[in-house]
Design an enzyme around this catalytic site. Sequence first.
Site, PDB file in Angstrom:
ATOM      1  CG  LEU A 107      -2.132  -0.865   1.253  1.00 57.25           C
ATOM      2  CD1 LEU A 107      -2.760  -0.847   2.641  1.00 57.25           C
ATOM      3  CD2 LEU A 107      -3.154  -0.425   0.213  1.00 57.25           C
ATOM      4  CG  ASP A 108       0.760   4.058  -3.195  1.00 57.33           C
ATOM      5  OD1 ASP A 108       1.683   3.287  -3.505  1.00 57.33           O
ATOM      6  OD2 ASP A 108      -0.078   4.483  -4.018  1.00 57.33           O
ATOM      7  N   PRO A 109       2.240   4.928   0.973  1.00 52.12           N
ATOM      8  CG  PRO A 109       4.361   5.888   1.256  1.00 52.12           C
ATOM      9  CD  PRO A 109       3.477   5.228   0.218  1.00 52.12           C
TER      10      PRO A 109
END
Length: 333
Positions: A76-78
Site C-alpha cells: 500500500l502507498d504511504p
Amino acid sequence: MPKVSLTKFPVSALFGVVKPSGPTSMSVVNDVQLLVARSKLFAEADKLAKIKDKKIDRRRGKHGRESVKIGQGGTLDPLADGVLVIGVGKGTKKLNDFLNCTKEYETTCLLGCETDTYDSEGVRVRLAPWQHVSREKVEAALPQFQGEITQIPPIFSALKMDGKPLYEYARKGIPLPRPIEPRSVTVHSLEIVKWLGEDHSFSWPEKQMSPEEKEALETALKGAQEDATIKDDPEAPTDDVKPTAFVLRMKVSGGTYVRSIVHDLAHTLGSAGHVTTLKRSRQGRFVLKAEEAGDSECIPWDTFEKALVDVGEKDEEGWTEWERQVMQNLEVV
C-alpha cells in the site's frame, strides 16, 4: 485454513494488519517483525534465547532486523491505509496469492488539479476547471470504467521500460522509447458513495512543478506521443476557490491502479483530479470487518503500536495482549 492450536507452536501463518496512513508498508512489516521474533507463537526457542534481553529498537536498519522470515502480500502507498496481509515463516510462500486476488477500496477524488503521482503526495502538474462537474455527470461516466478495461500506468511509477523505472524518464527528461504498455484489469463494481462538494478539508498540494521539471516531463512523454503538453487550462480557477471532492467505492482485480481510475475519470469529466485518501477494505478473504463466513478480520495497528512501546504483562497461559489478538485472527499455514 485452520485456526492456531495452542498446543503446537511456533507456527507459520497469515494474518491481516490495518495499516495506518503515513508509514510505508515495509516499515509496518519491519515493526511487526520485531514483535514476531520475540514471540513463542512464531519463533523457535533457541532464537528467543538469543534475543531475550535485547530491547526493541525500531530505528535499526535492515541489517539489525530479526531472523524470523516475514513479508507482505501487496504494498500500500504511504498515503493509503487499510488491509495489509502479513505472512510469517512458510506463510510468506502464500503471499503471491494476494497479488492477483479481488480487492476493495474507498478513495476520495479531489477535482481541479492533476499531480505527477496521481495522488496528494505528488507535485502539481496541471490545473483545470471543475465547476461544471456534478454528481449526476460523475455517475453517468462511471460505467465506462467498469468491467474489463485497459489502464495506462502513471509515468511516475516504479514500472520499468528497457530496464529503467518510468519515473526516471520523467525526472531526467529522457524520451520514452515507446508508449507505456496498457494493462488489462477488471473493475467488478464502481460507485459514488458520498458527494462532498466543497464540504471537506482537502486542498491541492502546495508544491508545483518548475518550468524545468515540466519540460523534462513533456520531453519524456513526447518520446511516445508527439503532441504531449503539460499546461494549465486557461479557465482553471485559482487556489482561492475550494474544489469539489467525492468518494468512490470499487471492487477490482489485482494490478488495478486506483489512482489511474481517478485520474482518467477526471479527464473524462473535462477536468483534472487526484487521490487524497485511499483505504483498502478487502484483499481476498482479509477484511477490515468480518461480516461473511470465511472472512479474516484484520488486527488494528494500535495493537502493535502499543506492544512496541510496552509489550505488557502475560496472562496465565503466557500470552500477551497482542499475541492473543493475533491468535484470534490467525490462519496457520
